[in-house]
Design a protein around this motif. Structure first.
Motif, PDB file in Angstrom:
ATOM      1  N   ASP A  11       7.364  49.745  72.394  1.00  0.00           N
ATOM      2  CA  ASP A  11       6.926  49.622  73.789  1.00  0.00           C
ATOM      3  C   ASP A  11       8.138  49.369  74.676  1.00  0.00           C
ATOM      4  OD1 ASP A  11       5.406  49.460  76.037  1.00  0.00           O
ATOM      5  OD2 ASP A  11       4.394  47.577  75.525  1.00  0.00           O
ATOM      6  N   SER A  12       9.081  50.294  74.639  1.00  0.00           N
ATOM      7  CA  SER A  12      10.335  50.102  75.368  1.00  0.00           C
ATOM      8  C   SER A  12      10.132  50.071  76.883  1.00  0.00           C
ATOM      9  CB  SER A  12      11.340  51.198  74.993  1.00  0.00           C
ATOM     10  OG  SER A  12      10.815  52.489  75.271  1.00  0.00           O
ATOM     11  N   GLU A  13       9.124  50.782  77.375  1.00  0.00           N
ATOM     12  CA  GLU A  13       8.859  50.792  78.819  1.00  0.00           C
ATOM     13  C   GLU A  13       8.504  49.385  79.305  1.00  0.00           C
ATOM     14  OE1 GLU A  13       8.938  53.080  81.163  1.00  0.00           O
ATOM     15  OE2 GLU A  13       9.217  54.969  80.094  1.00  0.00           O
ATOM     16  N   THR A  14       7.552  48.752  78.630  1.00  0.00           N
ATOM     17  CA  THR A  14       7.111  47.430  79.054  1.00  0.00           C
ATOM     18  C   THR A  14       8.184  46.379  78.799  1.00  0.00           C
ATOM     19  OG1 THR A  14       4.836  48.055  78.549  1.00  0.00           O
ATOM     20  CG2 THR A  14       5.276  45.720  78.861  1.00  0.00           C
ATOM     21  N   LEU A  15       8.857  46.469  77.639  1.00  0.00           N
ATOM     22  CA  LEU A  15       9.897  45.490  77.332  1.00  0.00           C
ATOM     23  C   LEU A  15      11.064  45.585  78.297  1.00  0.00           C
ATOM     24  CD1 LEU A  15      10.114  43.296  75.060  1.00  0.00           C
ATOM     25  CD2 LEU A  15       8.254  44.937  74.758  1.00  0.00           C
ATOM     26  N   SER A  16      11.429  46.802  78.688  1.00  0.00           N
ATOM     27  CA  SER A  16      12.531  46.942  79.641  1.00  0.00           C
ATOM     28  C   SER A  16      12.114  46.431  81.016  1.00  0.00           C
ATOM     29  CB  SER A  16      12.986  48.404  79.731  1.00  0.00           C
ATOM     30  OG  SER A  16      11.956  49.248  80.212  1.00  0.00           O
ATOM     31  N   LEU A  17      10.845  46.656  81.389  1.00  0.00           N
ATOM     32  CA  LEU A  17      10.343  46.125  82.650  1.00  0.00           C
ATOM     33  C   LEU A  17      10.388  44.605  82.635  1.00  0.00           C
ATOM     34  CD1 LEU A  17       8.868  46.331  85.381  1.00  0.00           C
ATOM     35  CD2 LEU A  17       6.713  46.443  84.103  1.00  0.00           C
ATOM     36  N   ALA A  18       9.920  44.002  81.526  1.00  0.00           N
ATOM     37  CA  ALA A  18       9.935  42.543  81.419  1.00  0.00           C
ATOM     38  C   ALA A  18      11.364  42.016  81.428  1.00  0.00           C
ATOM     39  CB  ALA A  18       9.223  42.108  80.144  1.00  0.00           C
ATOM     40  N   TYR A  19      12.279  42.716  80.766  1.00  0.00           N
ATOM     41  CA  TYR A  19      13.667  42.260  80.727  1.00  0.00           C
ATOM     42  C   TYR A  19      14.296  42.320  82.122  1.00  0.00           C
ATOM     43  CZ  TYR A  19      18.470  41.584  79.274  1.00  0.00           C
ATOM     44  OH  TYR A  19      19.749  41.093  79.151  1.00  0.00           O
ATOM     45  N   ARG A  20      14.026  43.403  82.849  1.00  0.00           N
ATOM     46  CA  ARG A  20      14.579  43.506  84.210  1.00  0.00           C
ATOM     47  C   ARG A  20      14.021  42.401  85.098  1.00  0.00           C
ATOM     48  NH1 ARG A  20      13.521  48.954  83.319  1.00  0.00           N
ATOM     49  NH2 ARG A  20      11.739  48.958  84.752  1.00  0.00           N
ATOM     50  N   ARG A  21      12.706  42.143  84.998  1.00  0.00           N
ATOM     51  CA  ARG A  21      12.118  41.079  85.805  1.00  0.00           C
ATOM     52  C   ARG A  21      12.688  39.716  85.386  1.00  0.00           C
ATOM     53  NH1 ARG A  21       7.439  39.851  88.745  1.00  0.00           N
ATOM     54  NH2 ARG A  21       7.622  42.011  89.452  1.00  0.00           N
ATOM     55  N   GLY A  22      12.833  39.530  84.090  1.00  0.00           N
ATOM     56  CA  GLY A  22      13.401  38.275  83.620  1.00  0.00           C
ATOM     57  C   GLY A  22      14.819  38.062  84.105  1.00  0.00           C
ATOM     58  N   SER A  23      15.594  39.133  84.177  1.00  0.00           N
ATOM     59  CA  SER A  23      16.967  39.031  84.680  1.00  0.00           C
ATOM     60  C   SER A  23      16.992  38.600  86.134  1.00  0.00           C
ATOM     61  CB  SER A  23      17.679  40.384  84.533  1.00  0.00           C
ATOM     62  OG  SER A  23      17.788  40.757  83.174  1.00  0.00           O
ATOM     63  N   GLU A  24      15.937  38.943  86.874  1.00  0.00           N
ATOM     64  CA  GLU A  24      15.857  38.589  88.292  1.00  0.00           C
ATOM     65  C   GLU A  24      15.446  37.132  88.495  1.00  0.00           C
ATOM     66  OE1 GLU A  24      13.029  41.329  89.821  1.00  0.00           O
ATOM     67  OE2 GLU A  24      14.322  43.097  89.561  1.00  0.00           O
ATOM     68  N   VAL A  25      14.561  36.637  87.616  1.00  0.00           N
ATOM     69  CA  VAL A  25      14.011  35.300  87.847  1.00  0.00           C
ATOM     70  C   VAL A  25      14.678  34.223  86.994  1.00  0.00           C
ATOM     71  CG1 VAL A  25      11.773  36.263  88.490  1.00  0.00           C
ATOM     72  CG2 VAL A  25      12.169  35.572  86.114  1.00  0.00           C
ATOM     73  N   SER A  26      15.382  34.622  85.942  1.00  0.00           N
ATOM     74  CA  SER A  26      16.016  33.644  85.060  1.00  0.00           C
ATOM     75  C   SER A  26      17.353  33.199  85.628  1.00  0.00           C
ATOM     76  CB  SER A  26      16.225  34.260  83.670  1.00  0.00           C
ATOM     77  OG  SER A  26      16.895  33.354  82.825  1.00  0.00           O
ATOM     78  N   HIS A  27      17.637  31.915  85.524  1.00  0.00           N
ATOM     79  CA  HIS A  27      18.894  31.371  86.054  1.00  0.00           C
ATOM     80  C   HIS A  27      19.724  30.784  84.906  1.00  0.00           C
ATOM     81  CE1 HIS A  27      17.334  31.976  90.083  1.00  0.00           C
ATOM     82  NE2 HIS A  27      16.240  31.304  89.749  1.00  0.00           N
TER      83      HIS A  27
END
Length: 212
Positions: free
Chosen positions: A96-112
């Motif tokens: 499920d690379s589409e969903t995992l990449s979406l989650a990773y991109r969002r996580g990169s935005e919100v994770s500090h």
């Protein structure tokens, strides 16, 4: 340990299955630990690129079930448990690379945190990039610093978990088409967080020469 094994040779398709024993829990646990240690020592003593590539792609041809029976029931804080979790994470990404990449991109935005740096994914990370990252991480298990590979996998999992948690917050629980989406994202965030914690613990044990 490495000196006990000969130069790596090509593994036959039934390499993992050949080690399966009976249903005795103690025997299965011993087989899991012995095969994990033998495999890692054998390959890392002389990391033939062809052999490493075959091991990285093993589940693509034979499926995750081919190693699940061997290593999945081992303790999370053990060598076979660590190998199982690395393979499992790679499989989840590839399936499920589409969903995992979406989650990773969002996580990169919100994770500090510095997890994005540790994971080493390019920015932006699309489906192809996260699949390549998963392959590089698993490659590092056999031909690099094992603890670093575990840390990178854990970091990826934490970033993706943060992303899934954020996506769950955004999801509309009243969505008539996907009413269970928020709960699904939350479950994936929790599972990835747990997986990351286990991989981090294994990395610490490996550095203390206490992962067996």
């Amino acid at each position: 340990m490495a000196s006990s094994f000969h130069r790596p040779t090509k593994f036959p398709p039934g390499m993992f299955e050949a080690f399966l024993g009976g249903e005795d829990p103690a025997q299965l646990n011993r087989v899991a630990h012995d095969t994990a240690a033998a495999l890692l020592a054998r390959v890392r003593s002389d990391p033939d690129p062809e052999i490493v590539s075959r091991l990285v792609a093993y589940t693509d041809r034979h499926g995750i079930d081919a190693i699940a029976e061997l290593w999945s029931r081992s303790s999370a804080k053990s060598l076979p448990g660590a190998l199982w979790r690395i393979y499992l994470l790679r499989t989840l990404i590839r399936q499920d690379s589409e969903t995992l990449s979406l989650a990773y991109r969002r996580g990169s935005e919100v994770s500090h945190t510095i997890d994005q740096v540790v994971a080493g994914a390019p920015v932006p990370a699309g489906p192809g990039e996260v699949i390549e990252l998963a392959d590089r991480i698993l490659h590092g298990v056999f031909a690099g610093d094992f603890a670093v590979a575990l840390d990178r996998a854990a970091a990826f999992g934490r970033v993706a978990a943060a992303g899934f948690a954020s996506l769950a917050d955004d999801a509309d629980a009243a969505d008539a088409v996907h009413p269970d989406r928020p709960a699904s994202f939350t479950r994936r965030a929790l599972r990835l967080t747990e997986l990351s914690d286990e991989l981090t613990a294994c990395a610490k044990l490996w550095r203390r020469d206490a992962l067996d």
